[in-house]
Write an enzyme that holds these catalytic residues in place. Structure first.
Site, PDB file in Angstrom:
ATOM      1  N   GLY A  37     -80.162 -44.371  64.646  1.00  0.00           N
ATOM      2  CA  GLY A  37     -78.628 -45.215  65.381  1.00  0.00           C
ATOM      3  C   GLY A  37     -77.849 -44.668  64.371  1.00  0.00           C
ATOM      4  O   GLY A  37     -77.675 -43.963  63.855  1.00  0.00           O
ATOM      5  N   LEU A  38     -76.424 -45.012  64.399  1.00  0.00           N
ATOM      6  CA  LEU A  38     -75.016 -44.323  64.341  1.00  0.00           C
ATOM      7  C   LEU A  38     -75.288 -44.712  62.739  1.00  0.00           C
ATOM      8  O   LEU A  38     -75.403 -45.347  62.036  1.00  0.00           O
ATOM      9  CB  LEU A  38     -74.003 -44.652  65.361  1.00  0.00           C
ATOM     10  CG  LEU A  38     -74.318 -44.528  66.373  1.00  0.00           C
ATOM     11  CD1 LEU A  38     -72.673 -45.064  67.345  1.00  0.00           C
ATOM     12  CD2 LEU A  38     -73.071 -42.668  66.598  1.00  0.00           C
ATOM     13  N   SER A  39     -74.762 -43.788  62.002  1.00  0.00           N
ATOM     14  CA  SER A  39     -74.284 -43.903  60.857  1.00  0.00           C
ATOM     15  C   SER A  39     -73.452 -45.227  60.719  1.00  0.00           C
ATOM     16  O   SER A  39     -72.272 -45.634  61.127  1.00  0.00           O
ATOM     17  CB  SER A  39     -73.473 -42.820  59.652  1.00  0.00           C
ATOM     18  OG  SER A  39     -72.579 -43.050  58.856  1.00  0.00           O
ATOM     19  N   GLY A  40     -73.575 -45.978  59.934  1.00  0.00           N
ATOM     20  CA  GLY A  40     -73.363 -47.742  59.448  1.00  0.00           C
ATOM     21  C   GLY A  40     -73.779 -48.582  60.331  1.00  0.00           C
ATOM     22  O   GLY A  40     -73.655 -49.348  60.980  1.00  0.00           O
ATOM     23  N   SER A  41     -74.817 -48.512  61.291  1.00  0.00           N
ATOM     24  CA  SER A  41     -75.870 -48.919  62.798  1.00  0.00           C
ATOM     25  C   SER A  41     -76.842 -50.389  61.567  1.00  0.00           C
ATOM     26  O   SER A  41     -76.690 -51.317  62.194  1.00  0.00           O
ATOM     27  CB  SER A  41     -76.262 -48.604  63.212  1.00  0.00           C
ATOM     28  OG  SER A  41     -77.190 -47.557  62.440  1.00  0.00           O
ATOM     29  N   GLY A  42     -76.301 -49.883  60.347  1.00  0.00           N
ATOM     30  CA  GLY A  42     -76.956 -50.612  59.052  1.00  0.00           C
ATOM     31  C   GLY A  42     -78.876 -50.382  58.770  1.00  0.00           C
ATOM     32  O   GLY A  42     -79.483 -51.352  58.427  1.00  0.00           O
ATOM     33  N   SER A  44     -80.133 -48.074  56.267  1.00  0.00           N
ATOM     34  CA  SER A  44     -79.847 -48.454  54.605  1.00  0.00           C
ATOM     35  C   SER A  44     -80.378 -49.492  54.843  1.00  0.00           C
ATOM     36  O   SER A  44     -81.369 -50.160  54.113  1.00  0.00           O
ATOM     37  CB  SER A  44     -79.699 -47.053  54.098  1.00  0.00           C
ATOM     38  OG  SER A  44     -79.143 -46.236  54.878  1.00  0.00           O
ATOM     39  N   SER A 111     -81.422 -39.169  63.344  1.00  0.00           N
ATOM     40  CA  SER A 111     -81.839 -38.769  64.494  1.00  0.00           C
ATOM     41  C   SER A 111     -81.945 -38.595  66.032  1.00  0.00           C
ATOM     42  O   SER A 111     -81.909 -39.405  65.954  1.00  0.00           O
ATOM     43  CB  SER A 111     -82.849 -39.161  64.160  1.00  0.00           C
ATOM     44  OG  SER A 111     -83.423 -40.418  63.995  1.00  0.00           O
TER      45      SER A 111
HETATM   46  S1  ADX Z   1     -79.071 -36.466  61.128  1.00  0.00           S
HETATM   47  O1  ADX Z   1     -78.492 -36.726  61.773  1.00  0.00           O
HETATM   48  O2  ADX Z   1     -80.384 -35.044  60.416  1.00  0.00           O
HETATM   49  O3  ADX Z   1     -80.505 -37.759  61.345  1.00  0.00           O
HETATM   50  P1  ADX Z   1     -78.999 -38.206  57.507  1.00  0.00           P
HETATM   51  O4  ADX Z   1     -79.843 -39.296  58.610  1.00  0.00           O
HETATM   52  O5  ADX Z   1     -80.379 -37.345  57.648  1.00  0.00           O
HETATM   53  O6  ADX Z   1     -78.769 -37.380  59.910  1.00  0.00           O
HETATM   54  O7  ADX Z   1     -78.196 -38.499  57.218  1.00  0.00           O
HETATM   55  C1  ADX Z   1     -76.812 -38.524  57.906  1.00  0.00           C
HETATM   56  C2  ADX Z   1     -75.551 -39.078  56.566  1.00  0.00           C
HETATM   57  O8  ADX Z   1     -75.066 -37.776  56.401  1.00  0.00           O
HETATM   58  C3  ADX Z   1     -75.016 -40.214  56.939  1.00  0.00           C
HETATM   59  O9  ADX Z   1     -75.576 -41.412  56.577  1.00  0.00           O
HETATM   60  C4  ADX Z   1     -73.219 -39.532  56.207  1.00  0.00           C
HETATM   61  O10 ADX Z   1     -73.445 -40.793  55.379  1.00  0.00           O
HETATM   62  C5  ADX Z   1     -73.839 -38.227  56.057  1.00  0.00           C
HETATM   63  N1  ADX Z   1     -73.045 -37.517  56.519  1.00  0.00           N
HETATM   64  C6  ADX Z   1     -72.571 -36.229  55.850  1.00  0.00           C
HETATM   65  N2  ADX Z   1     -72.095 -35.593  57.104  1.00  0.00           N
HETATM   66  C7  ADX Z   1     -71.914 -35.839  58.481  1.00  0.00           C
HETATM   67  C8  ADX Z   1     -72.426 -35.982  59.808  1.00  0.00           C
HETATM   68  N3  ADX Z   1     -71.405 -34.685  60.120  1.00  0.00           N
HETATM   69  N4  ADX Z   1     -72.306 -36.349  60.866  1.00  0.00           N
HETATM   70  C9  ADX Z   1     -73.553 -37.278  60.572  1.00  0.00           C
HETATM   71  N5  ADX Z   1     -73.864 -38.207  58.700  1.00  0.00           N
HETATM   72  C10 ADX Z   1     -73.041 -37.091  58.012  1.00  0.00           C
END
Ligand code: ADX
Length: 199
Positions: A37-42, A44, A111
Site C-alpha cells: 500500500g501507499l506510504s502512510g497506509s498503515g 508498519s 511494493s
Molecule cells: S518499495 O517501493 O521499494 O517497496 P519500501 O517500502 O522499501 O519501498 O520503502 C518505502 C519507504 O521509504 C517509505 O515508507 C518512506 O519512508 C521512504 N521513502 C523515501 N523516499 C521514498 C520514495 N521516493 N518513494 C516511496 N517511499 C520513499
C-alpha cells in the site's frame, strides 16, 4: 524457485533438518503476510500489531519493514523501478529463508508494482504468501503524512515518490483488502488474523 543446477555451477545443498521439521519444532505453519500500500497506509502499524498478537499467542515471528531493510540489506538501493524490484526480490528471498527457518513473517513494503509482488509470491511460494492490500487513498495517506514525506514530494525535495511522482499499481486479486481509512487498527488486525487462521 529453481533449486537445481545453475549456470554458475551452484546447486542447492539440502540440510538434514528440513523446513518441515523446523516448523514442527516451532509448532506453527510458516507464513509471510505481505502488506502492500501507499506510504502512510498503515503497513508498519499493522505489521507491528500483527507481530505482537502472534508473539503473544506463542508464535515465533519477524518483521521485514521497507524502511528498516533500506538501512542495511538494501542500503545501496534507491526508488527507481529497477531498484524497487531489487528491493522486493531481496526481501522476498529473506522472507523465504525465514519461512524455511520456521518463522511467521510480516513484510511491510510499498511494493508498488504488480510484477514485483508476483515475483515475491513466486519466491516465497504461493502456499506461504498472504497478500494484504491496505487500500487507503492518496488523499487519506497524504493527509496523515506521518513522516512529512508527501510534503517534501510535493515541493520537489523528494523525487520518484510513490503516489505523487511514481506509480502505485493496486493489487487486482489480493488475498485481503483492508480500507484503513474506515477500519480501526483492531478491526484490521482481526481481518488479518482471520485470514491467517484460514491458512
Ligand atoms: S518499495 O517501493 O521499494 O517497496 P519500501 O517500502 O522499501 O519501498 O520503502 C518505502 C519507504 O521509504 C517509505 O515508507 C518512506 O519512508 C521512504 N521513502 C523515501 N523516499 C521514498 C520514495 N521516493 N518513494 C516511496 N517511499 C520513499
Amino acid at each position: 524457485m529453481d533449486q537445481g543446477a545453475s549456470p554458475l555451477n551452484i546447486s542447492w545443498h539440502h540440510g538434514i533438518v528440513t523446513p518441515t521439521t523446523r516448523a514442527i519444532r516451532l509448532r506453527q505453519k510458516p507464513i509471510t503476510v505481505w502488506f502492500t500500500g501507499l506510504s502512510g497506509s498503515g503497513k508498519s502499524t499493522l505489521a507491528t500489531h500483527l507481530e505482537l498478537a502472534l508473539c503473544t499467542a506463542g508464535h515465533a515471528t519477524f518483521i521485514l519493514d521497507g524502511d528498516n531493510v533500506r538501512k542495511g540489506l538494501c542500503r545501496d538501493l534507491g526508488f527507481s523501478a529497477n531498484d524497487r524490484t531489487e528491493n522486493i526480490r531481496r526481501v522476498a528471498e529473506v522472507a523465504r529463508l525465514m519461512n524455511d527457518a520456521g518463522l511467521v513473517v510480516a513484510a511491510a513494503l510499498i511494493s508498488p508494482y504488480s510484477q514485483d509482488r508476483a515475483m515475491a509470491r513466486d519466491i516465497i511460494g504461493p502456499e506461504r504468501f498472504i497478500e494484504v492490500y491496505l487500500d487507503a487513498s492518496l488523499a487519506v495517506c497524504e493527509g496523515r503524512d506521518p513522516k512529512g514525506l508527501y510534503r517534501k514530494a510535493r515541493t520537489g525535495e523528494i523525487h520518484e515518490f510513490t503516489g505523487v511522482s511514481s506509480p502505485y499499481q493496486p493489487p487486482e486479486n489480493p488475498d485481503l483488502t483492508i480500507n484503513t481509512a474506515n477500519a480501526s487498527v483492531q478491526d484490521a488486525m482481526q481481518m488479518v488474523l482471520a485470514e491467517f487462521v484460514k491458512r
